[in-house]
Write a protein that holds these residues in place. Sequence first.
Motif, PDB file in Angstrom:
ATOM      1  N   LEU A  48     -13.327  -3.888  -1.730  1.00 52.92           N
ATOM      2  CA  LEU A  48     -12.179  -3.357  -0.989  1.00 52.92           C
ATOM      3  C   LEU A  48     -11.051  -4.377  -0.946  1.00 52.92           C
ATOM      4  CD1 LEU A  48     -10.952  -1.133   0.773  1.00 52.92           C
ATOM      5  CD2 LEU A  48     -12.084  -2.156   2.748  1.00 52.92           C
ATOM      6  N   ALA A  49     -11.399  -5.640  -0.695  1.00 52.54           N
ATOM      7  CA  ALA A  49     -10.375  -6.692  -0.653  1.00 52.54           C
ATOM      8  C   ALA A  49      -9.700  -6.837  -2.010  1.00 52.54           C
ATOM      9  CB  ALA A  49     -11.003  -8.013  -0.221  1.00 52.54           C
ATOM     10  N   ALA A  50     -10.496  -6.820  -3.101  1.00 51.32           N
ATOM     11  CA  ALA A  50      -9.921  -6.944  -4.437  1.00 51.32           C
ATOM     12  C   ALA A  50      -8.993  -5.771  -4.738  1.00 51.32           C
ATOM     13  CB  ALA A  50     -11.036  -7.027  -5.479  1.00 51.32           C
ATOM     14  N   SER A  51      -9.411  -4.559  -4.371  1.00 53.65           N
ATOM     15  CA  SER A  51      -8.572  -3.375  -4.611  1.00 53.65           C
ATOM     16  C   SER A  51      -7.254  -3.473  -3.849  1.00 53.65           C
ATOM     17  CB  SER A  51      -9.320  -2.112  -4.202  1.00 53.65           C
ATOM     18  OG  SER A  51     -10.523  -1.981  -4.931  1.00 53.65           O
ATOM     19  N   MET A  52      -7.321  -3.884  -2.577  1.00 57.48           N
ATOM     20  CA  MET A  52      -6.111  -3.995  -1.771  1.00 57.48           C
ATOM     21  C   MET A  52      -5.187  -5.081  -2.305  1.00 57.48           C
ATOM     22  SD  MET A  52      -7.670  -3.538   2.071  1.00 57.48           S
ATOM     23  CE  MET A  52      -6.047  -3.790   2.804  1.00 57.48           C
ATOM     24  N   VAL A 106      -5.028  -6.298  -5.468  1.00 59.66           N
ATOM     25  CA  VAL A 106      -4.440  -5.878  -6.741  1.00 59.66           C
ATOM     26  C   VAL A 106      -3.359  -4.830  -6.518  1.00 59.66           C
ATOM     27  CG1 VAL A 106      -4.928  -4.693  -8.917  1.00 59.66           C
ATOM     28  CG2 VAL A 106      -6.479  -6.463  -8.085  1.00 59.66           C
ATOM     29  N   PHE A 107      -3.662  -3.822  -5.675  1.00 64.28           N
ATOM     30  CA  PHE A 107      -2.669  -2.778  -5.408  1.00 64.28           C
ATOM     31  C   PHE A 107      -1.412  -3.365  -4.769  1.00 64.28           C
ATOM     32  CE2 PHE A 107      -0.794   0.202  -2.342  1.00 64.28           C
ATOM     33  CZ  PHE A 107      -0.424   1.236  -3.189  1.00 64.28           C
ATOM     34  N   SER A 108      -1.595  -4.255  -3.789  1.00 63.15           N
ATOM     35  CA  SER A 108      -0.450  -4.828  -3.089  1.00 63.15           C
ATOM     36  C   SER A 108       0.412  -5.667  -4.027  1.00 63.15           C
ATOM     37  CB  SER A 108      -0.927  -5.686  -1.911  1.00 63.15           C
ATOM     38  OG  SER A 108      -1.662  -4.915  -0.994  1.00 63.15           O
ATOM     39  N   LEU A 109      -0.238  -6.482  -4.865  1.00 66.39           N
ATOM     40  CA  LEU A 109       0.526  -7.338  -5.760  1.00 66.39           C
ATOM     41  C   LEU A 109       1.233  -6.531  -6.842  1.00 66.39           C
ATOM     42  CD1 LEU A 109      -1.861 -10.411  -6.166  1.00 66.39           C
ATOM     43  CD2 LEU A 109       0.185 -10.206  -4.745  1.00 66.39           C
ATOM     44  N   VAL A 110       0.561  -5.519  -7.379  1.00 63.00           N
ATOM     45  CA  VAL A 110       1.217  -4.675  -8.385  1.00 63.00           C
ATOM     46  C   VAL A 110       2.393  -3.925  -7.771  1.00 63.00           C
ATOM     47  CG1 VAL A 110       0.901  -2.650  -9.868  1.00 63.00           C
ATOM     48  CG2 VAL A 110      -0.835  -4.450  -9.821  1.00 63.00           C
ATOM     49  N   PHE A 111       2.190  -3.378  -6.592  1.00 65.13           N
ATOM     50  CA  PHE A 111       3.265  -2.664  -5.911  1.00 65.13           C
ATOM     51  C   PHE A 111       4.433  -3.613  -5.607  1.00 65.13           C
ATOM     52  CE2 PHE A 111       5.252  -1.069  -1.956  1.00 65.13           C
ATOM     53  CZ  PHE A 111       5.660   0.175  -2.400  1.00 65.13           C
ATOM     54  N   ALA A 112       4.090  -4.806  -5.091  1.00 64.44           N
ATOM     55  CA  ALA A 112       5.143  -5.785  -4.802  1.00 64.44           C
ATOM     56  C   ALA A 112       5.853  -6.214  -6.073  1.00 64.44           C
ATOM     57  CB  ALA A 112       4.541  -6.995  -4.088  1.00 64.44           C
ATOM     58  N   GLY A 113       5.113  -6.351  -7.193  1.00 63.73           N
ATOM     59  CA  GLY A 113       5.734  -6.731  -8.460  1.00 63.73           C
ATOM     60  C   GLY A 113       6.740  -5.695  -8.919  1.00 63.73           C
ATOM     61  N   PHE A 114       6.366  -4.402  -8.834  1.00 60.68           N
ATOM     62  CA  PHE A 114       7.314  -3.350  -9.212  1.00 60.68           C
ATOM     63  C   PHE A 114       8.549  -3.368  -8.318  1.00 60.68           C
ATOM     64  CE2 PHE A 114       3.690  -1.268 -11.416  1.00 60.68           C
ATOM     65  CZ  PHE A 114       4.308  -1.045 -12.635  1.00 60.68           C
ATOM     66  N   ILE A 115       8.346  -3.547  -7.033  1.00 61.30           N
ATOM     67  CA  ILE A 115       9.484  -3.571  -6.107  1.00 61.30           C
ATOM     68  C   ILE A 115      10.402  -4.750  -6.410  1.00 61.30           C
ATOM     69  CG2 ILE A 115      10.144  -3.827  -3.692  1.00 61.30           C
ATOM     70  CD1 ILE A 115       9.041  -1.081  -4.382  1.00 61.30           C
ATOM     71  N   LEU A 116       9.820  -5.945  -6.611  1.00 60.60           N
ATOM     72  CA  LEU A 116      10.637  -7.126  -6.912  1.00 60.60           C
ATOM     73  C   LEU A 116      11.395  -6.961  -8.229  1.00 60.60           C
ATOM     74  CD1 LEU A 116       8.274 -10.049  -5.831  1.00 60.60           C
ATOM     75  CD2 LEU A 116      10.371  -9.286  -4.693  1.00 60.60           C
ATOM     76  N   LEU A 130      -1.614 -16.000  -7.766  1.00 60.51           N
ATOM     77  CA  LEU A 130      -1.675 -15.734  -6.328  1.00 60.51           C
ATOM     78  C   LEU A 130      -2.836 -14.825  -5.982  1.00 60.51           C
ATOM     79  CD1 LEU A 130      -0.326 -16.104  -3.569  1.00 60.51           C
ATOM     80  CD2 LEU A 130       1.116 -14.121  -4.079  1.00 60.51           C
ATOM     81  N   GLY A 131      -3.096 -13.821  -6.846  1.00 60.61           N
ATOM     82  CA  GLY A 131      -4.219 -12.917  -6.597  1.00 60.61           C
ATOM     83  C   GLY A 131      -5.551 -13.647  -6.629  1.00 60.61           C
ATOM     84  N   LEU A 132      -5.706 -14.564  -7.609  1.00 62.98           N
ATOM     85  CA  LEU A 132      -6.951 -15.336  -7.676  1.00 62.98           C
ATOM     86  C   LEU A 132      -7.130 -16.198  -6.434  1.00 62.98           C
ATOM     87  CD1 LEU A 132      -6.929 -16.432 -11.428  1.00 62.98           C
ATOM     88  CD2 LEU A 132      -8.322 -14.662 -10.352  1.00 62.98           C
ATOM     89  N   VAL A 133      -6.035 -16.809  -5.988  1.00 59.42           N
ATOM     90  CA  VAL A 133      -6.114 -17.638  -4.778  1.00 59.42           C
ATOM     91  C   VAL A 133      -6.485 -16.782  -3.565  1.00 59.42           C
ATOM     92  CG1 VAL A 133      -4.794 -19.084  -3.188  1.00 59.42           C
ATOM     93  CG2 VAL A 133      -4.510 -19.368  -5.655  1.00 59.42           C
TER      94      VAL A 133
END
Length: 445
Positions: free
Chosen positions: A13-17, A19-29, A168-171
Amino acid sequence: MNRQSLGLRLMGLAASMVVFSLVFAGFILHALFVSNLERSVQGDLEAALTRIVALIDPAAAQPSIRLPLPDPRYDTPLGGRYWQIEDTDSGAIARSRSLFDQELGGEPVSETGTFHFSNDSNLHLIMIRRPIEVGNRHFEVTVGENHEPIHEAGMRFAWDIARLFSLLGLVILGIAWVQLRLGLRPLDRLRSSVDEVRRGDVDALTGAFPSEIQPLVDEVNALLAERQSLAERGRRRAADLAHGLKTPLAALHGVAMRLRDRGDEDDAVVLDDLAQEMSSRVDYQMRLAALRSRSREHRESSSLNTAVLRTMTVLRKTGRGEMLHWKAELGEEVNVDIHRQDLLELIGVTLENGAKWARTTVAVQSSKQDGMALITVGDDGPGIEPEHMQKLGSRGLRHDESVPGTGLGLAIAKEILELNRGTIGYAVAPLGGLLVEIRLPLALS
């Protein structure tokens, strides 16, 4: 971790959240970055359009500007910056040299607007178009710039974001894993405490637990206390029953003696046999009540050689044991997965059976075989026919009624082994009598 693991579920669950958050943030940025670049270009284009409007010559027959623009890109074919002036009254068009032979198309506008323009020549522009009126003439002025640099800058920024967010995701996942292990540590302590209860080291779960787990610990301790209370109550009831039967059994023996004195030997023997059978059954159930129930997760560790030597030492001091020669050929020290008291009971009834039938010698051997502990007890007694061996261990079965005993010793051994995932087998001993082979699982190291 398996599929039912709480740690695996939380980590997934943590990995899914993450990855989703970083991908979403990447698209927004990325969208914000490209949007800011486009707004910056739009500001430059608006300034250039205002300058072109100021340079339009209203007296010229064809649309034109009085002075060239200072940016050399307007004068270089496909240079990246473009302007176009269209006389909406006559349809005449003037354009920068950078447009070469191309025309900035599009629908007429009633006010200033920003557009994206592309054509078959792979020309993709961001442009601003404004309608103006100079004197009695109407013009539509368009200024554009190549969108490709913005796209390339956006792609470079996207790759930079991807690399940064991957690190950042790995960290974050590493920190989440550490947090998960720390968060689940109380459950590990709870499991260890339950294991201590199962091994019999403690009677209840001990240790400090978080407030979220403490109610569960309290409920488990209450359940353990209730189970212990029920077990003790059952043992007391069995003991009370055994003590309560002593008097009637003694009375039966007394009646048998009086019958024997009157010469009624047959009835006296019947009463004696009944009293002996009742006494042996009570003793059998009492010894079974003392055994400990086991589950597959319940782990024990008891020294096999120590139990054998201790039991032999005791039996050698009995009347029958003093007349026998005891041989012990024990292998390396081995611990078996059975409670110490149950192991002593198992070895005790097996050696007692050998001593009962032996003429002169009882031999005991221990070793490891096929991942199990093997102990054999052989005697030089009369033995038993092979076709009768499969019946050994049946409750109350006596092979020879002329020998004193209840026939329950090997039955008790069989019960103990069934509780502890062991096996028992019978064969002809090298000494000529019965060979009892007992296999027990090894204790986990």
